[in-house]
Design a protein around this motif. Sequence first.
Motif, PDB file in Angstrom:
ATOM      1  N   GLY A   1       4.487  -8.069   7.125  1.00 17.31           N
ATOM      2  CA  GLY A   1       3.795  -6.944   6.500  1.00 17.31           C
ATOM      3  C   GLY A   1       4.053  -6.863   5.008  1.00 17.31           C
ATOM      4  O   GLY A   1       5.167  -7.042   4.534  1.00 17.31           O
ATOM      5  N   ASP A   2       2.986  -6.603   4.278  1.00 21.54           N
ATOM      6  CA  ASP A   2       3.067  -6.531   2.816  1.00 21.54           C
ATOM      7  C   ASP A   2       4.048  -5.472   2.338  1.00 21.54           C
ATOM      8  O   ASP A   2       4.861  -5.729   1.448  1.00 21.54           O
ATOM      9  CB  ASP A   2       1.689  -6.244   2.214  1.00 21.54           C
ATOM     10  N   GLU A   3       3.973  -4.271   2.898  1.00 21.06           N
ATOM     11  CA  GLU A   3       4.856  -3.194   2.443  1.00 21.06           C
ATOM     12  C   GLU A   3       6.316  -3.557   2.648  1.00 21.06           C
ATOM     13  O   GLU A   3       7.155  -3.302   1.774  1.00 21.06           O
ATOM     14  CB  GLU A   3       4.517  -1.881   3.153  1.00 21.06           C
ATOM     15  N   ARG A   4       6.646  -4.156   3.786  1.00 20.43           N
ATOM     16  CA  ARG A   4       8.035  -4.534   4.060  1.00 20.43           C
ATOM     17  C   ARG A   4       8.500  -5.622   3.098  1.00 20.43           C
ATOM     18  O   ARG A   4       9.625  -5.577   2.607  1.00 20.43           O
ATOM     19  CB  ARG A   4       8.188  -4.986   5.521  1.00 20.43           C
ATOM     20  N   ARG A   5       7.664  -6.613   2.810  1.00 17.82           N
ATOM     21  CA  ARG A   5       8.051  -7.677   1.874  1.00 17.82           C
ATOM     22  C   ARG A   5       8.305  -7.100   0.485  1.00 17.82           C
ATOM     23  O   ARG A   5       9.289  -7.448  -0.170  1.00 17.82           O
ATOM     24  CB  ARG A   5       6.984  -8.768   1.825  1.00 17.82           C
ATOM     25  N   ILE A   6       7.436  -6.204   0.046  1.00 17.64           N
ATOM     26  CA  ILE A   6       7.603  -5.602  -1.282  1.00 17.64           C
ATOM     27  C   ILE A   6       8.861  -4.743  -1.311  1.00 17.64           C
ATOM     28  O   ILE A   6       9.641  -4.785  -2.273  1.00 17.64           O
ATOM     29  CB  ILE A   6       6.338  -4.810  -1.674  1.00 17.64           C
TER      30      ILE A   6
END
Length: 146
Positions: free
Chosen positions: A48-53
Amino acid sequence: MSSIERSSSVDGIPEPTGPFNWTVSRNGLVFVSGVRGIDPDTGQPAVGDERRIELIFQHLEKILDDAGSSLQSVLVSTVYVTDMIGLRPLVNDAYVAAFGDNLPTRTIVEAVSYTPLRAHETLRYLLCRLQHEKKKGGGGGGGGGG
């Protein structure tokens, strides 16, 4: 002239994926290598994008702390994304949450056809490179370099 300090290992952060150090410091400036949203438990990009960021900024905070600095001392950042339209709003939110009122200058670039970890999730991560001042009386650089 002060010596150059290097840190190739930071507790809680996955090791660099290539022959480089997390930080190189000299004369009160700390230069930080690109950081990705790698899950420290799996060594793979987080789902997931939010988790990576979120992980990128957590990793940056630990790396800066290890170098005797903090997010509040960052002067300049360069952010690389693979999808400007999809990731820019998420990066903006995370950027404000991480830096608060001490926003550094920033360049955001849509780039990357190459990713070192070729799993399908890795095409949507971002990298940050930061240059910042070291805290006065701050700690060292964590040892030898790679």
